[in-house]
Enzyme design. Structure first.
Site, PDB file in Angstrom:
ATOM      1  N   HIS A  37       0.845  -1.206   0.000  1.00 37.48           N
ATOM      2  CA  HIS A  37       0.000   0.000   0.000  1.00 37.48           C
ATOM      3  C   HIS A  37       0.879   1.256   0.000  1.00 37.48           C
ATOM      4  O   HIS A  37       0.571   2.236  -0.690  1.00 37.48           O
ATOM      5  CB  HIS A  37      -0.881   0.044   1.257  1.00 37.48           C
ATOM      6  CG  HIS A  37      -1.866  -1.064   1.374  1.00 37.48           C
ATOM      7  ND1 HIS A  37      -1.758  -2.053   2.313  1.00 37.48           N
ATOM      8  CD2 HIS A  37      -3.002  -1.340   0.672  1.00 37.48           C
ATOM      9  CE1 HIS A  37      -2.782  -2.890   2.209  1.00 37.48           C
ATOM     10  NE2 HIS A  37      -3.540  -2.494   1.209  1.00 37.48           N
ATOM     11  N   SER A 186      -2.567  -8.117   3.475  1.00 41.93           N
ATOM     12  CA  SER A 186      -3.009  -7.957   4.872  1.00 41.93           C
ATOM     13  C   SER A 186      -3.363  -9.312   5.459  1.00 41.93           C
ATOM     14  O   SER A 186      -3.276  -9.521   6.666  1.00 41.93           O
ATOM     15  CB  SER A 186      -4.222  -7.022   4.928  1.00 41.93           C
ATOM     16  OG  SER A 186      -3.923  -5.813   4.268  1.00 41.93           O
TER      17      SER A 186
END
Ligand code: PAF
Length: 284
Positions: A37, A186
């Site tokens: 990210h 994640s």
């Protein structure tokens, strides 16, 4: 860096920045930010005057029984990561702000959302497309940054953006990997130590498939067999799918030719991981 929780305030801040000539970069995320990210935020910061990151765990893209309830959350850590990467705004809407109770519109994208993830998770891409269409509408004209790890999602978002003439330039950024090849996600946080060490099998299987394609194999079934064989060497891995397909349509059309994408989905216990890799067939 400013945190904004409502559609109305985000719109008015971005409209006023744009009317002063600022270009806007947008990084949509579901939070629990990692270096992948951060690479998207940094790409946006380097190419735009203003970068907004959205953090929203989108319930619509999880089917009943999937991991919505256990999806990792770390809002304070995410805000620190956004600030350190140079983001200007964080959009942190509640579920009610994004989806009022009387909401009755769903965006479904045909074609590219149907194979692979679309078969394994039939409601997933309508959930993604509905959230992304709404976020694009809220953010307005911008460049939007997506990671290539979710290759099919990228194709779905591009299709939707073109079909709806949304004023957004979709920018894809390379997959970020751990030193041992595991793509950052994640969801990696849910892997046990043993599963984590075996999870490198996704990348290894894709590299083995790519080596076959680059050596001249044009039969997709043979390449998929090779990916499947390598995944099976990891005792804790259960293959969901292995695919060798045209990089743009993701639907097999005979012998492999041109740009090929190899995609794999594998379960380790309750954790489902996806990965992909691009290669070029010897047939143009
Ligand atoms: O890739 C993600 O994190 C999500 O699918 C997205 C694009 C933020 C939509 O909820």
């Amino acid at each position: 860096m400013k945190v904004i929780e409502t559609v109305a305030i985000l719109r008015s801040v971005l409209d006023s920045q744009r009317s002063g000539g600022a270009s806007v970069g947008f990084v949509p995320t579901m939070g629990y930010l990692h270096a992948g990210h951060v690479s998207l935020i940094e790409a946006s910061v380097s190419a735009n005057d203003l970068t907004v990151v959205s953090i929203f765990v989108n319930p619509l893209q999880f089917a009943v029984g999937e991991d919505l309830g256990s999806y990792p959350v770390d809002i304070a850590g995410d805000q620190r990561a956004c600030e350190a990467a140079g983001a200007d705004l964080v959009f942190l809407p509640s579920v009610e702000e994004m989806y009022p109770p009387d909401r009755s519109t769903t965006v479904t994208v045909g074609g590219v959302s149907e194979p692979l993830e679309g078969e394994s998770r039939p409601t997933h891409f309508a959930g993604v497309a509905t959230a992304v269409a709404k976020l694009f509408s809220i953010v307005g004209p911008c460049r939007a940054y997506f990671g290539a790890k979710d290759w099919q999602q990228l194709a779905v978002v591009r299709r939707m953006t073109a079909d709806l003439s949304l004023p957004v330039e979709v920018v894809d950024c390379p997959i970020v990997r751990e030193p041992d090849g595991l793509a950052l996600s994640s969801r990696n946080t849910h892997l046990s130590a043993e599963e984590r060490s075996q999870a490198t099998v996704l990348h290894r299987s894709l590299l083995a498939g790519a080596a076959l394609v680059e050596a001249g194999e044009t039969n997709p079934a043979k390449v998929e067999e090779e990916i499947t064989r390598v995944v099976a060497t990891a005792a804790l891995a259960t293959l969901d799918y292995a695919a060798a397909v045209p990089a743009d349509t993701l639907v097999a059309d005979g012998a492999l030719h041109g740009e090929v994408r190899l995609l794999v989905a594998v379960r380790f216990g309750r954790c489902r991981l996806i990965d992909n890799h691009g290669c070029r067939s010897l047939i143009p």
